[in-house]
Design an enzyme around this catalytic site. Structure first.
Site, PDB file in Angstrom:
ATOM      1  N   ALA A 184       0.580  -1.266   0.081  1.00 54.63           N
ATOM      2  CA  ALA A 184      -0.141   0.088   0.003  1.00 54.63           C
ATOM      3  C   ALA A 184       0.813   1.127   0.183  1.00 54.63           C
ATOM      4  O   ALA A 184       0.615   2.245  -0.811  1.00 54.63           O
ATOM      5  CB  ALA A 184      -0.776   0.020   1.311  1.00 54.63           C
ATOM      6  N   ALA A 185       2.007   0.913   0.768  1.00 49.78           N
ATOM      7  CA  ALA A 185       2.842   2.189   0.948  1.00 49.78           C
ATOM      8  C   ALA A 185       4.163   1.742   1.528  1.00 49.78           C
ATOM      9  O   ALA A 185       4.300   0.807   2.053  1.00 49.78           O
ATOM     10  CB  ALA A 185       2.149   3.380   1.679  1.00 49.78           C
TER      11      ALA A 185
ATOM     12  N   GLU B 223       7.607   3.904   3.839  1.00 50.87           N
ATOM     13  CA  GLU B 223       7.795   4.925   4.339  1.00 50.87           C
ATOM     14  C   GLU B 223       9.303   5.563   4.442  1.00 50.87           C
ATOM     15  O   GLU B 223       9.900   5.962   5.286  1.00 50.87           O
ATOM     16  CB  GLU B 223       7.760   4.488   6.100  1.00 50.87           C
ATOM     17  CG  GLU B 223       8.501   3.707   6.586  1.00 50.87           C
ATOM     18  CD  GLU B 223       8.129   2.216   6.600  1.00 50.87           C
ATOM     19  OE1 GLU B 223       7.344   1.793   5.738  1.00 50.87           O
ATOM     20  OE2 GLU B 223       8.611   1.336   7.322  1.00 50.87           O
ATOM     21  N   ASN B 224       9.643   5.382   3.253  1.00 57.40           N
ATOM     22  CA  ASN B 224      10.941   6.011   3.075  1.00 57.40           C
ATOM     23  C   ASN B 224      11.328   7.268   3.551  1.00 57.40           C
ATOM     24  O   ASN B 224      10.253   8.120   3.660  1.00 57.40           O
ATOM     25  CB  ASN B 224      11.399   5.748   1.357  1.00 57.40           C
ATOM     26  CG  ASN B 224      11.296   4.618   0.628  1.00 57.40           C
ATOM     27  OD1 ASN B 224      11.590   3.509   1.141  1.00 57.40           O
ATOM     28  ND2 ASN B 224      10.274   4.899  -0.284  1.00 57.40           N
TER      29      ASN B 224
ATOM     30  N   HIS C  28      -0.381   5.879   9.279  1.00 55.17           N
ATOM     31  CA  HIS C  28       0.967   4.682   9.508  1.00 55.17           C
ATOM     32  C   HIS C  28       2.304   5.053   9.037  1.00 55.17           C
ATOM     33  O   HIS C  28       3.272   5.108   9.555  1.00 55.17           O
ATOM     34  CB  HIS C  28       0.296   3.403   8.723  1.00 55.17           C
ATOM     35  CG  HIS C  28       1.250   2.117   8.842  1.00 55.17           C
ATOM     36  ND1 HIS C  28       0.823   1.183   9.536  1.00 55.17           N
ATOM     37  CD2 HIS C  28       2.265   1.841   8.206  1.00 55.17           C
ATOM     38  CE1 HIS C  28       1.821   0.099   9.253  1.00 55.17           C
ATOM     39  NE2 HIS C  28       2.716   0.693   8.524  1.00 55.17           N
ATOM     40  N   GLU C  29       2.093   5.531   7.776  1.00 53.41           N
ATOM     41  CA  GLU C  29       3.509   5.849   7.056  1.00 53.41           C
ATOM     42  C   GLU C  29       4.294   7.132   7.868  1.00 53.41           C
ATOM     43  O   GLU C  29       5.589   6.989   7.991  1.00 53.41           O
ATOM     44  CB  GLU C  29       3.367   6.102   5.669  1.00 53.41           C
ATOM     45  CG  GLU C  29       2.819   5.221   4.915  1.00 53.41           C
ATOM     46  CD  GLU C  29       3.707   3.722   4.959  1.00 53.41           C
ATOM     47  OE1 GLU C  29       4.647   3.702   5.223  1.00 53.41           O
ATOM     48  OE2 GLU C  29       2.764   2.795   4.983  1.00 53.41           O
TER      49      GLU C  29
ATOM     50  N   HIS D 190       5.821   5.983  11.066  1.00 57.15           N
ATOM     51  CA  HIS D 190       7.220   5.268  10.456  1.00 57.15           C
ATOM     52  C   HIS D 190       8.265   6.365  10.503  1.00 57.15           C
ATOM     53  O   HIS D 190       9.399   5.932  10.691  1.00 57.15           O
ATOM     54  CB  HIS D 190       7.187   4.410   9.402  1.00 57.15           C
ATOM     55  CG  HIS D 190       6.589   3.081   9.475  1.00 57.15           C
ATOM     56  ND1 HIS D 190       7.016   2.265  10.395  1.00 57.15           N
ATOM     57  CD2 HIS D 190       5.697   2.424   8.799  1.00 57.15           C
ATOM     58  CE1 HIS D 190       6.208   1.100  10.067  1.00 57.15           C
ATOM     59  NE2 HIS D 190       5.440   1.144   9.163  1.00 57.15           N
TER      60      HIS D 190
ATOM     61  N   GLU E 153       6.188  -2.051  12.845  1.00 51.53           N
ATOM     62  CA  GLU E 153       4.914  -2.276  12.235  1.00 51.53           C
ATOM     63  C   GLU E 153       3.631  -2.155  13.311  1.00 51.53           C
ATOM     64  O   GLU E 153       2.803  -1.837  13.148  1.00 51.53           O
ATOM     65  CB  GLU E 153       4.815  -3.528  11.356  1.00 51.53           C
ATOM     66  CG  GLU E 153       5.590  -3.611  10.266  1.00 51.53           C
ATOM     67  CD  GLU E 153       5.575  -2.388   9.278  1.00 51.53           C
ATOM     68  OE1 GLU E 153       4.579  -1.507   9.397  1.00 51.53           O
ATOM     69  OE2 GLU E 153       6.460  -1.933   8.444  1.00 51.53           O
TER      70      GLU E 153
HETATM   71 ZN   LIG Z   1       4.610  -0.027   8.136  1.00 49.25          ZN
END
Ligand SMILES: [Zn+2]
Length: 1001
Positions: A385-386, A388-389, A421-422, A425, A444
């Protein structure tokens, strides 16, 4: 990293007509995710040969040497097949022989013994900084690169071992750094593909405490798969456009440049990218300088990153446009997407909430966001889905772009949660990184838990942490973790191929559930204090779970509470599964209760008690209640198998309730008398019991009965209170468990007795709430979430279980749409209406929806339309859809799996999907096999509702010939289907017997 389908709210039921009865259920999110066979903890397998032993077994050793020599001679060929070594073969053999002899006789020397053969990097070198220059050729999808890595030598070694995969290395040079930099003599360099490493063997040993520099030039392809540095395309104004972007987590940075690709090797990175000036490039950091060249090329120089792990590095080359905003603390946030989406304003929502969320996290963690900018990049294709860089988070378009007026609340919620969420992170993951992949659940679990806190910050009315967390996380993962094929949340990870498996629902959802339990035991201020200390102590570094437990214990101590958090949490993280706590009121007059715990498991064979020896330290909260009042809860730590406790005053009419607000990760069972009192309470005045506990009681009672801990009539009795239930959450919990029962029963003869019984419980609330009015210029954000979601849930149940009124309403709405060609159906119920329409109306409606699916540009709408096509009860159409999905590009690649799974949920399509899955397995496995996650989603999605002996045998036969690649997913599939079959043989009769006699049927 956010996994796809975190919340499958779009419709996954199929109304069908059997004996004039409609049936179906509500979308239970996929119960899949990979498990890994539990292995014993690592044991050092170093050979230690005592001197006396050498003498005593001299002959054996000599034999061993001879065998080793032969083995080495044989292995040399394959090992060096890719080596561009200059050393002669015989010399190489001799060296190896000497090394193997050294290893046998001198175990101190074994660290340097062929370190490339070990699964982990040897640890003798540590990177300090990288300078990476990449030249990108979008015309032929290749790139060339030059990396310079400054390394510090920790232990003397002759080998520089770097990760590199799919890279063609052209040149490698090693320099010693110091007073004068000089190139060192290299003995040879070679690849060892089995461990994805590139090895430079030096002529002389590198010395400890000295720094070295390794320069490597290389070339590679821009991948056509979704990993490493990969490409994808999209159509803009009828013209195909290409873009290239990276996905390095967990082990794909090595596909883009040689590096020490393990999370512990943090370093700083200075990146520059050269590309044609018609494109733009992005990376973790802002552009420092941009130098144009005459021939239409440009080089972008990005500023140096802070210390970070390789898998959080990122770059992209595209011709997107952006919108931007600046936070109060001066951080620039940009959203990059295809130009038409930016122009439509599809990225505005994400940009707006990201700005607010950075502020939220900075306040909560009391740690500032670390980089000067944050880019959000919306790409058409992405494996997750994504991702998090740091400073450049990449999202698949469906999880970040939103078209107000078309998108439903569910879609808005989905997008919101992925973004929350991202952003979390950026602290938990990017700033403080797990030491190794076995603790991936740490980052996570936190990010998943914070999805709910962050959403509550954005939308306080949603009550996400108190409510939606229960159904979407807790109830969901307890289904999976109640299987004997589950695994502990901290899993040992040895091989690179094991790493993908740790990103599963157990890591995400159990992680979040355990963190929530702990946060509730600690209390929010202490929890926050512990987190802040943890982040400050480990920022720009790595930390493991024990580091966190220590900080939490310290925070508790400061409050005068002495709990050894590590001791408690190890029981929850190192053991698989969870307990069921049984509370029994004693007959004695001293108000005592007996509390016992055992490992909850769905797999009860012949109703024998579980023989698992697992035990937990359980923070159990208990309240005593009567018709109008509930006592304040008190916490009891349960650590023995059976304990006796005194509880306030309990008279004959009072009930006991455990796990208040369902903050604990366990189920609660009671004696039957207490269950009856609880049910009476719910029928009389449900509000005495909290919303969370009402939902919790429903989930517990159905699953306890499913696993054989309770008689089958107790869940059927509890749902009778639903006509009194005015809140969304208990309805949501009910529709999830009913959906499961529905799928178990939907092909049985007496199904209609069940569906009529459920419809009766739903009918009064359905008529009371009615349908939402048509959206005029409806903005989803304006709808009150609780009311709309409750209405939606009840409509879904009514249409599913055969309400004629509901069916008629859906048919009317579809007919109006077709005749006026204007879609006035409220977005929030579109999936229900489309699916019901496709199922009840003729083929023309299916064709109409198919046509709309192709012409629609809004991504959320497209998905809903596609899923509606799977609702038909016409097997010819279902077959056509499956064929089109599998053999044409009419259905986007990422949606093919959803189509198969959804067809399998339709009782008319179950057999068809299962048959197609087996016949097309080779194609599917080739196409998706690499992405283990997608693969197991498919396997578990297709098999989840198989429930006959014949289907179980088909599954076992199929695995025998084809199941090699996805053993864990297949093991889980067998366990679930076995449990389904067993439920039928043990409990179906008991279940229908009660229904036949039930006063309401
Ligand atoms: Zn994650």
């Amino acid at each position: 990293m956010a996994l796809d389908d975190t919340r499958e709210k779009s419709l996954s039921f199929t109304p069908m007509v059997i004996e004039d009865t409609m049936r179906n259920g509500r979308g239970l999110s996929d119960q899949w995710a990979d498990t890994v066979v539990v292995r014993p903890r690592t044991t050092e397998r170093h050979i230690t040969v005592h001197k006396r032993l050498v003498l005593a077994f001299a002959i054996s050793i000599l034999t061993l040497i001879v065998v080793t020599v032969i083995a080495v001679l044989l292995s040399v060929k394959s090992e060096e097949c890719n080596a561009d070594s200059t050393a002669s073969a015989s010399h190489g053999n001799l060296t190896k022989f000497n090394q193997s002899r050294d290893a046998l006789f001198n175990h101190r020397g074994e660290d340097s013994f062929q370190p490339w053969r070990q699964l982990r990097l040897p640890g003798s070198l540590r990177p300090l900084q990288y300078d990476l220059h990449i030249t990108v050729f979008m015309d032929n999808f290749t790139f060339s690169g030059e990396v310079s890595i400054e390394l510090q030598c920790l232990n003397s070694t002759k080998y520089v071992v770097l990760h590199a995969d799919r890279l063609a290395v052209q040149k490698a040079v090693v320099y010693s750094e110091g007073k004068k930099t000089r190139a060192l003599k290299i003995h040879r360099h070679f690849r060892y593909p089995a461990n994805q490493v590139f090895v430079i063997a030096m002529h002389r040993e590198l010395e400890p405490q000295k720094n070295y520099k390794v320069n490597i030039t290389f070339q590679a392809h821009i991948e056509d798969e979704l990993l490493g540095f990969f490409r994808s395309s999209y159509v803009l104004y009828g013209e195909k456009r290409n873009l290239a972007v990276t996905q390095f987590s967990p082990t794909h940075a090595r596909k883009a440049f040689p590096c020490l690709d393990e999370p512990i090797y943090k370093a700083t990175f200075k990146i520059s990218i050269k590309h044609e000036s018609t494109y733009l490039s992005l990376s973790n950091m802002p552009v420092e300088a941009s130098i144009s060249e005459e021939d239409g090329w440009v080089t972008e120089y990005f500023s140096r990153t802070p210390r970070m792990s390789t898998y959080y590095l990122a770059w992209a080359v595209c011709n997107f446009t952006f919108k931007e905003t600046v936070t109060d603390s001066g951080i620039t946030i940009r959203l990059y997407a295809r130009p038409d989406a930016i122009q439509r304003g599809s990225g505005d929502y994400a940009l707006h909430i990201t700005k607010r969320l950075l502020g939220f996290y900075e306040d909560y963690f009391k740690v500032k966001y670390s980089l000067p900018k944050l880019d959000l990049l919306a790409v058409p294709k992405h494996p997750y889905a994504a991702m998090e860089n740091w400073g450049l988070s990449v999202f698949v378009e469906q999880k970040i772009l939103l078209d107000p007026g078309v998108s439903s609340i569910s879609y808005l919620m989905d997008v919101t949660m992925v973004i929350v969420h991202e952003i979390c992170h950026q602290w938990f993951g990017d700033l403080v990184t797990p030491v190794w992949w076995e603790d991936v659940w740490l980052k996570e679990g936190f990010a998943h838990f914070f999805e709910f806190l962050g959403a509550d910050f954005l939308f306080p009315d949603w009550h996400m942490e108190k409510q939606r967390f229960l159904t979407d996380v807790l109830h969901e993962v307890m289904l999976l973790d109640g299987l004997a094929s589950s695994h502990p949340i901290s899993q040992e990870v040895l091989k690179a191929t094991d790493i993908d498996r740790v990103f599963d629902w157990i890591a995400y959802k159990k992680g979040a559930a355990l963190i929530r339990m702990l946060a509730n035991v600690m209390g929010q201020p202490v929890f926050q204090m512990g987190l802040n200390d943890y982040l400050i102590t480990h920022m720009y570094g790595n930390a493991g779970r024990d580091d966190l437990w220590n900080k939490f214990s310290e925070a508790m101590q400061k409050e005068g509470r002495d709990i050894n958090i590590k001791e408690v949490m190890d029981l929850w993280t190192l053991q698989m599964g969870y307990p069921v706590v049984t509370i029994t009121k004693n007959d004695s007059v001293d108000n005592s209760v007996t509390i016992s715990q055992e490992h909850f498991i769905f797999d009860i064979k012949d109703s024998a008690p579980s023989n698992s020896s697992s035990q937990w330290q359980i923070p159990l909260t208990i309240s005593v209640g009567n018709s109008s009042h509930i006592s304040p809860e008190s916490i009891i730590w349960v650590s023995n198998r059976t304990e006796s406790h005194k509880i306030g005053s309990v008279d004959d009419g009072s009930w006991l309730l455990g796990n208040i607000n369902q903050t604990g990760y366990f189920r609660v069972n009671y004696d039957l008398r207490n269950w009856r009192l609880l049910i009476e309470q719910l029928m009389r005045n449900p509000e005495v019991i909290s919303v969370g506990n009402r939902a919790g009681l429903i989930d517990d009672v159905f699953n306890l009965a499913r696993a054989g801990y309770l008689p089958q009539n107790i869940p059927l009795e509890i749902v009778r209170y639903l006509s009194q239930e005015k809140e969304f959450l208990p309805w949501h919990a009910a529709s999830r468990v009913l959906y499961h029962l529905d799928k178990l029963l939907d092909r049985t003869e007496e199904y209609s007795i069940f569906s009529e019984y459920i419809l009766k419980q739903v009918a009064s609330m359905y008529h009371k709430l009615g349908w939402p009015t048509s959206a005029v210029n409806g903005s989803v954000a304006q709808a009150t979430y609780q009311t709309e979601e409750l209405r939606r849930e009840v409509i879904m149940l009514a249409c599913s279980f055969g309400s004629k009124h509901c069916h008629q309403q859906a048919i009317t709405l579809i007919s109006e749409w077709i005749s006026s060609n204007k879609n006035r159906i409220p977005p929030n119920v579109r999936d229900i209406v489309y699916c019901t329409g496709v199922s009840l109306m003729d083929e023309d409606v299916w064709e109409f929806i198919w046509m709309k699916f192709h012409s629609s540009t809004a991504i959320s709408e497209k998905k809903v339309l596609l899923e509606a096509l799977t609702c038909s009860d016409n097997t010819f159409l279902l077959n056509r859809l499956l064929n089109l999905s599998l053999s044409s590009d009419l259905v986007p690649d990422q949606d093919v799996i959803d189509v198969i799974i959804h067809v399998g949920r339709n009782p008319h399509g179950r057999h068809l999907a299962w048959k197609n899955f087996r016949e097309k397995w080779d194609i599917l496995n080739t196409r998706y096999g690499e992405a283990l996650f997608i693969n197991s989603k498919l396997i578990n999605g297709v098999t989840e509702f198989l429930n006959t002996e014949a289907e179980l045998n088909e599954l076992k036969d199929f695995i025998q010939t084809n199941g090699g690649g996805a053993a864990a997913a297949f093991a889980r599939a067998v366990e679930i289907v076995e449990a389904n079959v067993r439920w039928h043989s043990l409990f179906e009769e008991e279940f229908f017997q009660w229904l036949r006699k039930s006063p309401t049927s």
